[in-house]
Design an enzyme around this catalytic site. Structure first.
Site, PDB file in Angstrom:
ATOM      1  N   LEU A  89      -4.498  72.115  27.123  1.00  0.00           N
ATOM      2  CA  LEU A  89      -3.180  71.953  26.941  1.00  0.00           C
ATOM      3  C   LEU A  89      -2.763  70.545  27.740  1.00  0.00           C
ATOM      4  O   LEU A  89      -3.269  70.214  28.671  1.00  0.00           O
ATOM      5  CB  LEU A  89      -2.674  73.190  27.750  1.00  0.00           C
ATOM      6  CG  LEU A  89      -2.756  74.540  27.083  1.00  0.00           C
ATOM      7  CD1 LEU A  89      -2.579  75.665  28.118  1.00  0.00           C
ATOM      8  CD2 LEU A  89      -1.961  74.465  25.885  1.00  0.00           C
ATOM      9  N   ASP A  95       8.080  77.850  34.360  1.00  0.00           N
ATOM     10  CA  ASP A  95       7.732  76.706  33.416  1.00  0.00           C
ATOM     11  C   ASP A  95       6.220  77.226  32.790  1.00  0.00           C
ATOM     12  O   ASP A  95       5.416  77.022  33.735  1.00  0.00           O
ATOM     13  CB  ASP A  95       7.732  75.367  34.208  1.00  0.00           C
ATOM     14  CG  ASP A  95       9.129  75.074  34.517  1.00  0.00           C
ATOM     15  OD1 ASP A  95      10.219  75.399  33.807  1.00  0.00           O
ATOM     16  OD2 ASP A  95       9.425  74.541  35.731  1.00  0.00           O
ATOM     17  N   LEU A  96       6.051  77.321  31.425  1.00  0.00           N
ATOM     18  CA  LEU A  96       4.919  77.357  30.928  1.00  0.00           C
ATOM     19  C   LEU A  96       4.010  76.705  31.399  1.00  0.00           C
ATOM     20  O   LEU A  96       3.816  75.508  31.169  1.00  0.00           O
ATOM     21  CB  LEU A  96       5.049  77.774  29.437  1.00  0.00           C
ATOM     22  CG  LEU A  96       3.706  78.192  28.754  1.00  0.00           C
ATOM     23  CD1 LEU A  96       3.549  79.876  29.194  1.00  0.00           C
ATOM     24  CD2 LEU A  96       3.895  78.183  27.243  1.00  0.00           C
ATOM     25  N   ASP A  97       2.744  77.133  31.955  1.00  0.00           N
ATOM     26  CA  ASP A  97       1.578  76.288  32.349  1.00  0.00           C
ATOM     27  C   ASP A  97       1.933  75.093  33.242  1.00  0.00           C
ATOM     28  O   ASP A  97       1.036  74.203  33.228  1.00  0.00           O
ATOM     29  CB  ASP A  97       0.769  75.829  31.127  1.00  0.00           C
ATOM     30  CG  ASP A  97       0.163  77.070  30.104  1.00  0.00           C
ATOM     31  OD1 ASP A  97      -0.215  77.962  30.849  1.00  0.00           O
ATOM     32  OD2 ASP A  97       0.215  77.066  29.127  1.00  0.00           O
ATOM     33  N   GLU A  98       2.965  75.051  34.000  1.00  0.00           N
ATOM     34  CA  GLU A  98       3.350  73.954  34.762  1.00  0.00           C
ATOM     35  C   GLU A  98       2.983  74.467  36.289  1.00  0.00           C
ATOM     36  O   GLU A  98       3.499  73.602  36.962  1.00  0.00           O
ATOM     37  CB  GLU A  98       4.726  73.515  34.689  1.00  0.00           C
ATOM     38  CG  GLU A  98       4.769  73.000  32.978  1.00  0.00           C
ATOM     39  CD  GLU A  98       4.461  71.732  32.767  1.00  0.00           C
ATOM     40  OE1 GLU A  98       4.063  70.938  33.816  1.00  0.00           O
ATOM     41  OE2 GLU A  98       4.167  71.398  31.664  1.00  0.00           O
TER      42      GLU A  98
END
Length: 302
Positions: free
Chosen positions: A214, A244-247
């Site tokens: 990712l 915040d997705l995958d942050e």
């Protein structure tokens, strides 16, 4: 919904110390004398410091972090007295915040999983072997496939379907199951996106793991896409979940080298190995109070 009866979970960190060990995590603005103040309070109450790690990002008033593990006879009775002393010496004197916890009391965790069970079963196996100082309160999955395997570990299993774009019913059930039962949540390859409202309402840290492709290889079949691009490394990242997705703040990462001879299946297998290792380390470090969140990054006393 399926449920299996739980068996008593071990408390690995209490073995051999009789409930004598505690962790103290301090954070705030750096200043002269903080370490001395901590040591003075502990020694003044008969505690013996077992380990002490500290970090300052700038000694001239920057952010300061410290993790101390100490041994004290009669710890449970002494904790309120120690908190009163630290309120004076750390909070009032230095404007610091701190957490103080009996390490013999394991943190309660809920594990979320989907069809891929490699991370889930690895965590349960490590827990049974005494390698993870947690109490596994439950496993929640949007598929029933892992029920029998989880049952073999004596852990409650709940099947909560989550289909379509509206996840509100599933999240309502999740919150009902989790309420007052867990100290943190682990997403062990749980292939559903959590809403911001759920993340806020669950009220405990959530740890996720994903392959390190990712955002380069998003969507389905990331390892096939990686094979097509001729990648030379595969890896995984464990991080705290935010809206915040995958942050979210990263806890742990690792990689292994691969070659042109590896198939997409080889990449997936080796990637799964890294995911298991990375997630288990992140869970262990969180359970032992080794991770301090600071903005969107972490200080890890590993």
């Amino acid at each position: 919904m399926m449920v299996t009866k739980a068996a008593p979970a071990p408390a690995p960190e209490s073995v051999g110390n009789g409930g004598r060990l505690a962790s103290l995590v301090v954070r705030g603005a750096d200043a002269t004398g903080i370490v001395a103040a901590v040591s003075s309070v502990l020694s003044g109450h008969g505690a013996n410091i077992v380990s002490l790690d500290q970090y300052s990002d700038d000694p001239q008033g920057g952010a300061f972090f410290q993790r101390t593990v100490f041994d004290l006879d009669g710890l449970q009775a002494a904790l309120p007295v120690l908190r009163a002393a630290f309120d004076v010496e750390l909070v009032k004197r230095y404007d610091l915040s701190y957490t103080l916890r009996d390490l013999s009391v394991p943190k309660r965790v809920a594990i979320f999983a989907s069809k891929s069970d490699h991370c889930l079963l690895d965590l349960l196996w490590r827990h049974r072997r005494g390698q993870l100082p947690v109490s596994v309160s439950m496993v929640i999955s949007n598929h029933p496939d892992a029920a029998d395997a989880v049952h073999g570990f004596g852990v409650p299993f709940f099947h909560v379907p989550s289909m379509g774009t509206d996840k509100s019913a599933a999240e309502t059930e999740h919150l009902r199951l989790l309420r007052d039962n867990v100290d943190f949540v682990v997403l062990a390859r749980y292939m559903q996106i959590l809403s911001g409202g759920f993340i806020e309402r669950v009220g405990v840290p959530i740890i996720n793991v994903h392959h390190s492709f990712l955002p380069a290889f998003v969507g389905a079949g990331p390892y096939a896409k990686a094979k097509e691009r001729g990648v030379k490394l595969v890896g995984a990242t464990a991080h705290y979940v935010t809206e915040d997705l995958d942050e979210g703040p990263i806890i742990e990462q690792d990689v292994v080298r691969v070659s042109h001879a590896d198939t997409a299946a080889d990449l997936a297998r080796r990637g799964a190995d890294v995911e298991r290792a990375v997630l288990s380390r992140a869970v262990l470090w969180h359970a032992e109070d080794r991770v301090v969140r600071h903005g969107n990054h972490t200080i890890v006393f590993s």
